[in-house]
Design an enzyme around this catalytic site. Structure first.
Site: not given
Length: 166
Positions: A125, A143
């Site tokens: 991330d 995402d």
């Protein structure tokens, strides 16, 4: 009419979105982890509210269900593979373009994060929205694809065409 399981009308669209979205996600992650080597370099401030930082997520969305064990890692990886297969079958069987686009985006995200789980044992991330005391969670492009696809699925469930009026 015979049910299709491997290839259908919108399969090229779902496959293209899945592959292109996954590739973009992985290229950016490779840059963050290996080329810029963010683990050994400072975060990048793009704007007063957007930074590129490195966070390793051993869980799922929003950092839920963190898995520190080998079993947990592989369980999440197998779940991701299973979800991708189900998304593909749904995409093969759909007769609606918006649904196919939405499923292609979700598939891209699932595969992108699934590759991370298999290769690193956790998800990369790196996008961080923050402003003053406000701090949003850190996420990645996979995402984003999943959220956009889910939004399309929700939109389709409320405003879908004739297919839903049977």
């Amino acid at each position: 009419m015979k049910e299709r399981w491997l290839w259908g009308r919108f399969s090229p669209l779902v496959a293209t979105l899945g592959i292109v979205g996954m590739a973009i996600d992985q290229i950016v992650k490779i840059w963050v982890v290996h080329i810029y080597d963010m683990a050994n370099n400072p975060p990048i401030s793009l704007t007063p509210f957007l930074d590129i930082i490195l966070i390793w997520n051993k869980g799922v969305s929003y950092g839920l269900f963190q898995q520190d064990s080998t079993f947990g890692r592989w369980a999440l990886a197998l779940f991701t593979i299973g979800a991708a297969v189900l998304i593909w079958v749904w995409g093969v069987r759909t007769k609606d373009r918006l649904l196919a686009i939405s499923l292609g985006l979700v598939l891209a995200g699932a595969i992108g994060n699934g590759i991370d789980r298999l290769y690193y044992g956790k998800v990369v991330d790196f996008v961080y929205f923050n402003y003053g005391d406000f701090s949003w969670y850190v996420f990645n492009l996979a995402d984003v694809w999943i959220v956009l696809g889910a939004a399309g699925l929700i939109f389709d469930s409320f405003f879908g065409g004739k297919q839903h009026q049977k």
